[in-house]
Design a protein around this motif. Structure first.
Motif, PDB file in Angstrom:
ATOM      1  N   THR A 278       0.821  -1.216   0.000  1.00  0.00           N
ATOM      2  CA  THR A 278       0.000   0.000   0.000  1.00  0.00           C
ATOM      3  C   THR A 278       0.853   1.263   0.000  1.00  0.00           C
ATOM      4  O   THR A 278       0.532   2.241  -0.674  1.00  0.00           O
ATOM      5  CB  THR A 278      -0.935   0.020   1.215  1.00  0.00           C
ATOM      6  N   LEU A 279       1.955   1.260   0.745  1.00  0.00           N
ATOM      7  CA  LEU A 279       2.775   2.466   0.832  1.00  0.00           C
ATOM      8  C   LEU A 279       3.561   2.702  -0.448  1.00  0.00           C
ATOM      9  O   LEU A 279       3.685   3.840  -0.903  1.00  0.00           O
ATOM     10  CB  LEU A 279       3.710   2.382   2.021  1.00  0.00           C
ATOM     11  N   GLY A 285       5.185   4.432  -6.604  1.00  0.00           N
ATOM     12  CA  GLY A 285       6.246   3.524  -6.996  1.00  0.00           C
ATOM     13  C   GLY A 285       7.600   3.974  -6.494  1.00  0.00           C
ATOM     14  O   GLY A 285       7.825   5.158  -6.236  1.00  0.00           O
ATOM     15  N   VAL A 286       8.519   3.026  -6.356  1.00  0.00           N
ATOM     16  CA  VAL A 286       9.854   3.299  -5.822  1.00  0.00           C
ATOM     17  C   VAL A 286      10.886   2.880  -6.864  1.00  0.00           C
ATOM     18  O   VAL A 286      10.819   1.772  -7.410  1.00  0.00           O
ATOM     19  CB  VAL A 286      10.092   2.531  -4.506  1.00  0.00           C
ATOM     20  N   ILE A 311       8.929   0.274  -9.050  1.00  0.00           N
ATOM     21  CA  ILE A 311       8.102  -0.853  -8.621  1.00  0.00           C
ATOM     22  C   ILE A 311       7.153  -0.437  -7.508  1.00  0.00           C
ATOM     23  O   ILE A 311       7.442   0.475  -6.730  1.00  0.00           O
ATOM     24  CB  ILE A 311       8.978  -2.042  -8.144  1.00  0.00           C
ATOM     25  N   GLN A 312       6.022  -1.107  -7.432  1.00  0.00           N
ATOM     26  CA  GLN A 312       5.047  -0.834  -6.383  1.00  0.00           C
ATOM     27  C   GLN A 312       4.166  -2.053  -6.186  1.00  0.00           C
ATOM     28  O   GLN A 312       4.174  -2.992  -6.983  1.00  0.00           O
ATOM     29  CB  GLN A 312       4.198   0.372  -6.735  1.00  0.00           C
ATOM     30  N   ALA A 370      -0.975   1.049   8.595  1.00  0.00           N
ATOM     31  CA  ALA A 370      -0.109  -0.127   8.668  1.00  0.00           C
ATOM     32  C   ALA A 370       0.583  -0.263  10.015  1.00  0.00           C
ATOM     33  O   ALA A 370       1.069  -1.334  10.354  1.00  0.00           O
ATOM     34  CB  ALA A 370       0.947  -0.045   7.557  1.00  0.00           C
ATOM     35  N   LEU A 371       0.633   0.818  10.791  1.00  0.00           N
ATOM     36  CA  LEU A 371       1.476   0.839  11.983  1.00  0.00           C
ATOM     37  C   LEU A 371       0.838   0.213  13.223  1.00  0.00           C
ATOM     38  O   LEU A 371      -0.333   0.432  13.512  1.00  0.00           O
ATOM     39  CB  LEU A 371       1.853   2.275  12.337  1.00  0.00           C
ATOM     40  N   THR A 372       1.645  -0.545  13.949  1.00  0.00           N
ATOM     41  CA  THR A 372       1.389  -0.882  15.341  1.00  0.00           C
ATOM     42  C   THR A 372       2.609  -0.402  16.118  1.00  0.00           C
ATOM     43  O   THR A 372       3.744  -0.701  15.727  1.00  0.00           O
ATOM     44  CB  THR A 372       1.201  -2.393  15.543  1.00  0.00           C
ATOM     45  N   VAL A 373       2.402   0.367  17.181  1.00  0.00           N
ATOM     46  CA  VAL A 373       3.507   0.991  17.898  1.00  0.00           C
ATOM     47  C   VAL A 373       3.327   0.806  19.400  1.00  0.00           C
ATOM     48  O   VAL A 373       2.289   0.343  19.873  1.00  0.00           O
ATOM     49  CB  VAL A 373       3.599   2.499  17.565  1.00  0.00           C
TER      50      VAL A 373
END
Length: 589
Positions: A278-279, A285-286, A311-312, A370-373
């Protein structure tokens, strides 16, 4: 993640909310009720690894608090978006996407968050925009790791953040990856991010999943609020088992890293495979580069020619997970690919995202979902503070490297599948992080001046030593570690033969560095104590007047104290290890 509801501003075009604040002269993102914001629940998200490990902190996101119109006038130029008659999936389609005016806001850094293996790109994040706090708060999952997170609340001093990429394979398209028998996953990809106290440099240290190490006993919070101690490993086991196995939570991974490196961890962040997809899509794309083609149709399904690629999504995840298409098909080769990907994403976020508020919102939303902290940074406001600190670091002063390792000597040469710490280089790397020493050329002139001062102080260690029995010293605890003075006292008296040492309890205030203050006629005692404790020359603070015959020296234990008998001295320069600076593009081999 736990099922939860998230508010959203559907009545206002996000691109239209970058408006000029006449009081500051800057453009700001404003989504308050005076601008027509509504808080409409969005579809809840299914369970994930954080739910299985007792993650909490998912609430219903309400709209932002009402503002006092008399106290705060609306920003001119803000307009309500026309709501179209048709909508898709409950979300109304914008009728316009005007680009924001380019003004002073482009000179401002913008808040970005990322997660999992992506979370390391926090280094590229910065601040200036106020991003829908209520919605982002609802996105973030939290885990109470208790005292596994060290340090006082706040963002002062050096920062050590553990990024855990969880290999749980929940989510569409992830069936071919990850652990098939564990619903919580393992610590598949782990980075230790160290940000220097002066915010001039940072280090992203990769920890191999197949590194053999000891996992300590781990107190974990249970859903009913009780604490359960999960037994550690019997002997050495793979590092990736520090999370997920036997109910180990991210706090167990934090404790394992501290046990292995001597470095206390302030915070953790964790995500699963979906974050990569997703990111990478959210940023458009990166860019990655290969010196030779990769064709792995049996495992990752990655098929890339030599050269540059953007790419993504599924392809980005395959790039990060692939190792069968690499040289020796090892986790160490895969780590190099991950480091290249993350460095590229950091550059892209810095260069491409500032001019696109819509993309910025998409990235922030994808990252926080997406995060769990840990609870210490479990809100948008706290993550903003963290991003402010990390965003101060220039890309050229961010180093990527891997924990120095060697092949596991306990395995047959032809079947070696795991690694162990390099007994020489690993302690040097850990020592540099412990002592906040840069791996890059940062403020070279200032560093040269410090080195000259250190050389002058080193002369203080040249000279005769007293006998241990003749050393007189009062020990004060300024480290923040409970019982540090007493532990040091017992070690000095029982193991080093220094009976004339006294525990003076807590220092008047916390100290960043350990110091030993002594009189000119106590120099021989100071040198002896420095030898015994491994104190650097910079810790010695000579006075100007001689002391009385029975007067003791003063030892103040600082934040660099790592335990009784553990040397405080760190290496002056980086050991010979491979590293990559984040501002440089390096093609994967």
């Amino acid at each position: 993640m736990d099922a939860h509801s998230r508010g959203r501003a559907d009545e206002i075009d996000p691109a239209d909310q970058w408006v000029l604040n006449p009081q500051t002269g800057n453009y700001e993102l404003r989504l308050d009720r005076s601008a027509g914001q509504s808080a409409v629940p969005s579809p809840s998200r299914g369970s994930s690894a954080s739910a299985a490990t007792g993650a909490s902190g998912r609430g219903t996101a309400s709209g932002p608090p009402k503002r006092d119109a008399a106290a705060e006038a609306p920003v001119p130029g803000q307009r309500r978006r026309r709501v179209p008659e048709q909508s898709r999936g409950g979300r109304q389609t914008p009728t316009s996407r005007r680009r924001p005016k380019q003004g002073a806001s482009r000179k401002k850094k913008v808040l970005l968050w990322t997660g999992g293996t992506m979370a390391v790109v926090l280094v590229a994040g910065a601040t200036g925009a106020y991003l829908i706090y209520d919605k982002l708060n609802g996105n973030i999952g939290t885990v109470d790791v208790g005292d596994a997170a060290v340090g006082a609340p706040g963002m002062d001093g050096p920062l050590n953040i553990l990024i855990i990429g969880n290999d749980v394979r929940t989510g569409e398209g992830n069936e071919s990856y990850g652990n098939k028998s564990n619903v919580t996953g393992h610590a598949d990809t782990t980075f230790l991010i160290h940000v220097s106290e002066d915010r001039t440099n940072a280090t992203a240290l990769s920890i191999p999943r197949d590194l053999k190490t000891e996992i300590p006993d781990c107190p974990t919070k249970q859903p009913d609020g009780s604490t359960k101690v999960i037994p550690g490993s019997v002997g050495r086991t793979k590092f990736n088992e520090s999370f997920g196995v036997n109910g180990r939570d991210p706090g167990c991974t934090m404790r394992t890293v501290k046990e292995m490196t001597g470095i206390g961890i302030n915070h953790f962040m964790m995500v699963d495979f979906n974050a990569v997809k997703t990111l990478s899509a959210a940023v458009g794309g990166v860019e990655v580069c290969l010196t030779k083609p990769i064709r792995d149709m049996n495992y990752s399904k990655l098929d890339l020619s030599a050269g540059e690629h953007r790419i993504q999504g599924e392809q980005a995840l395959a790039f990060l997970r692939n190792r069968h298409g690499l040289g020796n098909q090892s986790d160490l080769d895969r780590i190099k690919m991950q480091q290249q990907f993350l460095a590229s994403m950091m550059r892209q976020l810095k260069e491409d995202t500032l001019g696109s508020p819509t993309r910025l919102l998409s990235v922030a939303n994808a990252a926080t979902e997406a995060l769990t902290v840990d609870k210490g940074i479990g809100s948008a406001l706290k993550l903003t503070s963290l991003a402010k600190e990390i965003g101060k670091v220039d890309l050229k002063n961010i180093s990527f490297m891997t924990v120095p390792v060697i092949d596991n000597p306990d395995e047959p040469p032809a079947r070696r599948a795991t690694v162990v710490l390099d007994p020489v280089k690993a302690p040097q790397v850990f020592g540099m992080i412990q002592n906040d020493v840069s791996f890059t050329e940062v403020k070279k002139k200032q560093q040269d001046a410090k080195n000259a001062q250190a050389q002058a102080r080193a002369k203080l260690l040249q000279g005769p030593r007293a006998q241990a029995a003749d050393v007189r010293v009062d020990v004060y605890n300024g480290s923040g570690v409970r019982g540090a003075a007493q532990a040091t006292l017992l070690w000095l008296q029982n193991e080093q033969g220094v009976p004339r040492s006294t525990n003076k309890s807590n220092a008047p205030e916390k100290a960043a560095k350990t110091t030993l203050t002594y009189a000119p006629n106590q120099a021989d005692q100071a040198r002896k104590l420095a030898d015994l404790m491994g104190l650097p020359a910079t810790a010695l603070q000579p006075g100007t007047q001689d002391a009385g015959e029975r007067e003791p020296m003063t030892l103040v234990l600082g934040a660099d104290f790592k335990g009784a008998g553990v040397p405080v001295t760190g290496p002056a320069k980086a050991p010979d290890v491979e590293k990559v600076e984040a501002d440089k593009q390096v093609c994967a081999k």
